[in-house]
Design a protein around this motif. Structure first.
Motif, PDB file in Angstrom:
ATOM      1  N   ILE A 180     -29.559   4.349  99.196  1.00 52.26           N
ATOM      2  CA  ILE A 180     -28.371   4.463  98.335  1.00 52.26           C
ATOM      3  C   ILE A 180     -28.845   4.242  96.899  1.00 52.26           C
ATOM      4  CG2 ILE A 180     -26.170   3.396  97.685  1.00 52.26           C
ATOM      5  CD1 ILE A 180     -25.785   2.695 100.662  1.00 52.26           C
ATOM      6  N   GLU A 181     -28.599   5.235  96.064  1.00 52.27           N
ATOM      7  CA  GLU A 181     -29.115   5.174  94.698  1.00 52.27           C
ATOM      8  C   GLU A 181     -28.558   3.954  93.959  1.00 52.27           C
ATOM      9  OE1 GLU A 181     -29.049   9.106  93.022  1.00 52.27           O
ATOM     10  OE2 GLU A 181     -29.305   8.230  91.024  1.00 52.27           O
ATOM     11  N   GLY A 182     -29.448   3.187  93.350  1.00 51.62           N
ATOM     12  CA  GLY A 182     -29.013   2.028  92.562  1.00 51.62           C
ATOM     13  C   GLY A 182     -29.015   0.724  93.343  1.00 51.62           C
ATOM     14  N   LEU A 183     -29.289   0.804  94.641  1.00 52.75           N
ATOM     15  CA  LEU A 183     -29.257  -0.400  95.464  1.00 52.75           C
ATOM     16  C   LEU A 183     -30.678  -0.852  95.794  1.00 52.75           C
ATOM     17  CD1 LEU A 183     -27.078  -2.205  96.686  1.00 52.75           C
ATOM     18  CD2 LEU A 183     -27.150  -0.812  98.755  1.00 52.75           C
ATOM     19  N   ARG A 184     -30.950  -2.134  95.617  1.00 52.18           N
ATOM     20  CA  ARG A 184     -32.239  -2.722  95.989  1.00 52.18           C
ATOM     21  C   ARG A 184     -32.001  -3.753  97.083  1.00 52.18           C
ATOM     22  NH1 ARG A 184     -35.786  -6.446  91.864  1.00 52.18           N
ATOM     23  NH2 ARG A 184     -33.856  -7.639  91.954  1.00 52.18           N
ATOM     24  N   ALA A 185     -32.832  -3.735  98.114  1.00 53.64           N
ATOM     25  CA  ALA A 185     -32.709  -4.701  99.211  1.00 53.64           C
ATOM     26  C   ALA A 185     -33.696  -5.840  98.985  1.00 53.64           C
ATOM     27  CB  ALA A 185     -32.996  -4.006 100.539  1.00 53.64           C
ATOM     28  N   LEU A 186     -33.217  -7.069  99.124  1.00 53.41           N
ATOM     29  CA  LEU A 186     -34.087  -8.240  99.007  1.00 53.41           C
ATOM     30  C   LEU A 186     -34.029  -9.046 100.291  1.00 53.41           C
ATOM     31  CD1 LEU A 186     -33.231  -9.518  95.403  1.00 53.41           C
ATOM     32  CD2 LEU A 186     -35.231  -8.202  96.133  1.00 53.41           C
ATOM     33  N   ASP A 187     -35.194  -9.354 100.822  1.00 56.46           N
ATOM     34  CA  ASP A 187     -35.294 -10.157 102.049  1.00 56.46           C
ATOM     35  C   ASP A 187     -34.975 -11.615 101.698  1.00 56.46           C
ATOM     36  OD1 ASP A 187     -36.040 -11.432 104.381  1.00 56.46           O
ATOM     37  OD2 ASP A 187     -37.974 -10.420 104.545  1.00 56.46           O
ATOM     38  N   VAL A 188     -34.059 -12.211 102.462  1.00 57.44           N
ATOM     39  CA  VAL A 188     -33.751 -13.632 102.227  1.00 57.44           C
ATOM     40  C   VAL A 188     -33.989 -14.461 103.484  1.00 57.44           C
ATOM     41  CG1 VAL A 188     -32.188 -13.453 100.280  1.00 57.44           C
ATOM     42  CG2 VAL A 188     -31.278 -13.185 102.565  1.00 57.44           C
ATOM     43  N   GLY A 189     -34.871 -13.993 104.374  1.00 55.97           N
ATOM     44  CA  GLY A 189     -35.258 -14.820 105.498  1.00 55.97           C
ATOM     45  C   GLY A 189     -34.437 -14.594 106.744  1.00 55.97           C
ATOM     46  N   GLY A 190     -34.321 -15.646 107.547  1.00 54.93           N
ATOM     47  CA  GLY A 190     -33.720 -15.518 108.874  1.00 54.93           C
ATOM     48  C   GLY A 190     -32.234 -15.811 108.895  1.00 54.93           C
ATOM     49  N   LEU A 191     -31.717 -15.839 110.097  1.00 59.29           N
ATOM     50  CA  LEU A 191     -30.283 -16.033 110.321  1.00 59.29           C
ATOM     51  C   LEU A 191     -29.785 -17.367 109.750  1.00 59.29           C
ATOM     52  CD1 LEU A 191     -27.846 -14.757 111.832  1.00 59.29           C
ATOM     53  CD2 LEU A 191     -28.590 -16.002 113.882  1.00 59.29           C
ATOM     54  N   ALA A 192     -30.673 -18.357 109.691  1.00 53.11           N
ATOM     55  CA  ALA A 192     -30.280 -19.679 109.168  1.00 53.11           C
ATOM     56  C   ALA A 192     -29.847 -19.593 107.707  1.00 53.11           C
ATOM     57  CB  ALA A 192     -31.442 -20.660 109.319  1.00 53.11           C
ATOM     58  N   ASN A 193     -30.286 -18.529 107.014  1.00 55.63           N
ATOM     59  CA  ASN A 193     -29.928 -18.394 105.593  1.00 55.63           C
ATOM     60  C   ASN A 193     -28.670 -17.558 105.374  1.00 55.63           C
ATOM     61  OD1 ASN A 193     -32.203 -19.872 105.138  1.00 55.63           O
ATOM     62  ND2 ASN A 193     -33.488 -18.131 104.571  1.00 55.63           N
ATOM     63  N   ALA A 194     -28.002 -17.183 106.459  1.00 54.09           N
ATOM     64  CA  ALA A 194     -26.789 -16.363 106.342  1.00 54.09           C
ATOM     65  C   ALA A 194     -25.668 -17.042 105.551  1.00 54.09           C
ATOM     66  CB  ALA A 194     -26.295 -15.974 107.744  1.00 54.09           C
ATOM     67  N   PRO A 195     -25.420 -18.365 105.727  1.00 57.34           N
ATOM     68  CA  PRO A 195     -24.262 -18.946 105.029  1.00 57.34           C
ATOM     69  C   PRO A 195     -24.342 -18.794 103.514  1.00 57.34           C
ATOM     70  CG  PRO A 195     -25.193 -20.535 106.596  1.00 57.34           C
ATOM     71  CD  PRO A 195     -26.105 -19.343 106.591  1.00 57.34           C
ATOM     72  N   GLU A 196     -25.561 -18.933 102.967  1.00 62.52           N
ATOM     73  CA  GLU A 196     -25.695 -18.836 101.500  1.00 62.52           C
ATOM     74  C   GLU A 196     -25.343 -17.423 101.025  1.00 62.52           C
ATOM     75  OE1 GLU A 196     -27.929 -20.441 103.482  1.00 62.52           O
ATOM     76  OE2 GLU A 196     -27.312 -22.423 102.760  1.00 62.52           O
ATOM     77  N   VAL A 197     -25.724 -16.424 101.816  1.00 62.83           N
ATOM     78  CA  VAL A 197     -25.429 -15.027 101.446  1.00 62.83           C
ATOM     79  C   VAL A 197     -23.923 -14.756 101.575  1.00 62.83           C
ATOM     80  CG1 VAL A 197     -25.850 -12.609 102.033  1.00 62.83           C
ATOM     81  CG2 VAL A 197     -27.723 -14.269 102.162  1.00 62.83           C
ATOM     82  N   GLU A 198     -23.363 -15.170 102.680  1.00 62.46           N
ATOM     83  CA  GLU A 198     -21.932 -14.917 102.912  1.00 62.46           C
ATOM     84  C   GLU A 198     -21.082 -15.615 101.838  1.00 62.46           C
ATOM     85  OE1 GLU A 198     -21.173 -16.101 106.974  1.00 62.46           O
ATOM     86  OE2 GLU A 198     -22.432 -14.509 107.819  1.00 62.46           O
ATOM     87  N   ALA A 199     -21.534 -16.805 101.395  1.00 61.24           N
ATOM     88  CA  ALA A 199     -20.724 -17.592 100.458  1.00 61.24           C
ATOM     89  C   ALA A 199     -20.696 -17.006  99.046  1.00 61.24           C
ATOM     90  CB  ALA A 199     -21.244 -19.030 100.405  1.00 61.24           C
ATOM     91  N   VAL A 200     -21.600 -16.062  98.756  1.00 63.06           N
ATOM     92  CA  VAL A 200     -21.611 -15.467  97.403  1.00 63.06           C
ATOM     93  C   VAL A 200     -20.377 -14.585  97.183  1.00 63.06           C
ATOM     94  CG1 VAL A 200     -22.853 -13.834  95.907  1.00 63.06           C
ATOM     95  CG2 VAL A 200     -24.123 -15.588  97.161  1.00 63.06           C
ATOM     96  N   THR A 201     -19.880 -13.972  98.243  1.00 62.35           N
ATOM     97  CA  THR A 201     -18.784 -13.000  98.084  1.00 62.35           C
ATOM     98  C   THR A 201     -17.514 -13.626  97.481  1.00 62.35           C
ATOM     99  OG1 THR A 201     -19.711 -11.657  99.837  1.00 62.35           O
ATOM    100  CG2 THR A 201     -17.402 -11.263  99.289  1.00 62.35           C
ATOM    101  N   PRO A 202     -17.006 -14.752  98.003  1.00 58.52           N
ATOM    102  CA  PRO A 202     -15.830 -15.336  97.351  1.00 58.52           C
ATOM    103  C   PRO A 202     -16.107 -15.744  95.902  1.00 58.52           C
ATOM    104  CG  PRO A 202     -16.643 -16.772  99.126  1.00 58.52           C
ATOM    105  CD  PRO A 202     -17.346 -15.468  99.261  1.00 58.52           C
ATOM    106  N   LEU A 203     -17.351 -16.143  95.600  1.00 61.76           N
ATOM    107  CA  LEU A 203     -17.690 -16.480  94.209  1.00 61.76           C
ATOM    108  C   LEU A 203     -17.506 -15.254  93.315  1.00 61.76           C
ATOM    109  CD1 LEU A 203     -18.977 -18.308  92.023  1.00 61.76           C
ATOM    110  CD2 LEU A 203     -21.212 -17.489  92.814  1.00 61.76           C
TER     111      LEU A 203
END
Ligand SMILES: NC(=O)c1ccc[n+]([C@@H]2O[C@H](COP(=O)([O-])OP(=O)(O)OC[C@H]3O[C@@H](n4cnc5c(N)ncnc54)[C@H](OP(=O)(O)O)[C@@H]3O)[C@@H](O)[C@H]2O)c1
Length: 222
Positions: A180-203
């Motif tokens: 997808i043009e303009g999108l960059r994917a960044l690896d943030v590790g395993g499933l244990a790091n999911a809460p930090e990613v999910e919590a960005v959306t309400p912010l």
């Protein structure tokens, strides 16, 4: 690749279908609980792309049919229905099919939106518990604004954070994201790091709500 978007009739499903339809040649299956609704959405997306001179491979099916023989299945449904949706398609998933969750559980009160962290640790962990053992689960696309994604006239430079336990599956989803043009994917590790990613959306939503000149926010790490 054959990519199924379960709940692809909704906001993030529409955005991903239009962007992948526009920027790639992948076979896109729009899923819905209602096959007629799926077909109508697929027709609408295809027409929008045809108007821009793009002949996309886009069809609509009931969710389980869409998931059948797909290489990648995106769970584009509300977080509170993610587990039910995984259960409803589990017996259609081949070994090695990649399940992708963009789901975020949020609550709203008078102050704004708040991450609603499930007891399992994250929405992704809830989904992983229901996912067949030979089906890798990857998290991605949580922090993208669906409206701007679906607006093909909107340019963007965003990152999407990708997590999961299976490195090959993460690499495949990252590649699909970066198509997808303009999108960059960044690896943030395993499933244990999911809460930090999910919590960005309400912010992101709260920042947009509190600042009139900001809307459709994503993230870019520099
Ligand atoms: N919207 C965004 O900007 C955005 C951004 C990043 C991530 N996300 C995440 O992506 C997921 C989808 O968000 P969305 O905004 O696209 O949601 P949405 O538009 O509210 O719903 C998406 C689809 O989910 C299906 N659905 C609704 N209720 C359901 C149920 N009880 N069981 C099974 N399927 C049901 C519906 O499809 P059918 O009626 O056709 O079955 C609907 O079109 C969420 O988990 C959200 O956290 C959203």
């Amino acid at each position: 690749m054959r990519i199924a978007l379960l709940g692809g009739t909704g906001d993030i499903g529409r955005g991903l279908a239009l962007r992948w339809g526009h920027d790639t040649d992948h076979e896109l299956l729009v899923g819905s609980r209602d096959p007629e609704k799926a077909r109508e959405s697929a027709d609408t997306y295809r027409t929008r792309l045809e108007e821009r001179g793009v002949d996309a491979d886009l069809k609509g099916f009931e969710n389980a049919m869409a998931a059948d023989r797909a290489d990648v299945v995106v769970l584009a449904v509300p977080a509170y229905h993610l587990v039910d949706t995984v259960e409803s398609v589990a017996d259609r998933l081949d070994a090695g099919t990649i399940l992708v969750t963009p789901a975020v559980g949020m609550q709203r009160d008078e102050d704004g939106f708040h991450y609603n962290r499930p007891g399992a640790g994250s929405v992704a962990a809830l989904a992983a518990a229901e996912t067949p053992e030979d089906v890798p689960l990857v998290g991605a696309f949580h922090n993208l604004p669906a409206g701007a994604l679906a607006d093909l006239d909107a340019d963007f430079e965003w990152d999407t954070l990708v997590f999961g336990e299976d490195g090959d599956a993460k690499a495949t989803v990252s590649q699909l994201a970066e198509e997808i043009e303009g999108l960059r994917a960044l690896d943030v590790g395993g499933l244990a790091n999911a809460p930090e990613v999910e919590a960005v959306t309400p912010l992101l939503i709260n920042v947009a709500m509190c600042n009139d000149d900001l809307h459709d926010l994503g993230v870019k790490f520099q």
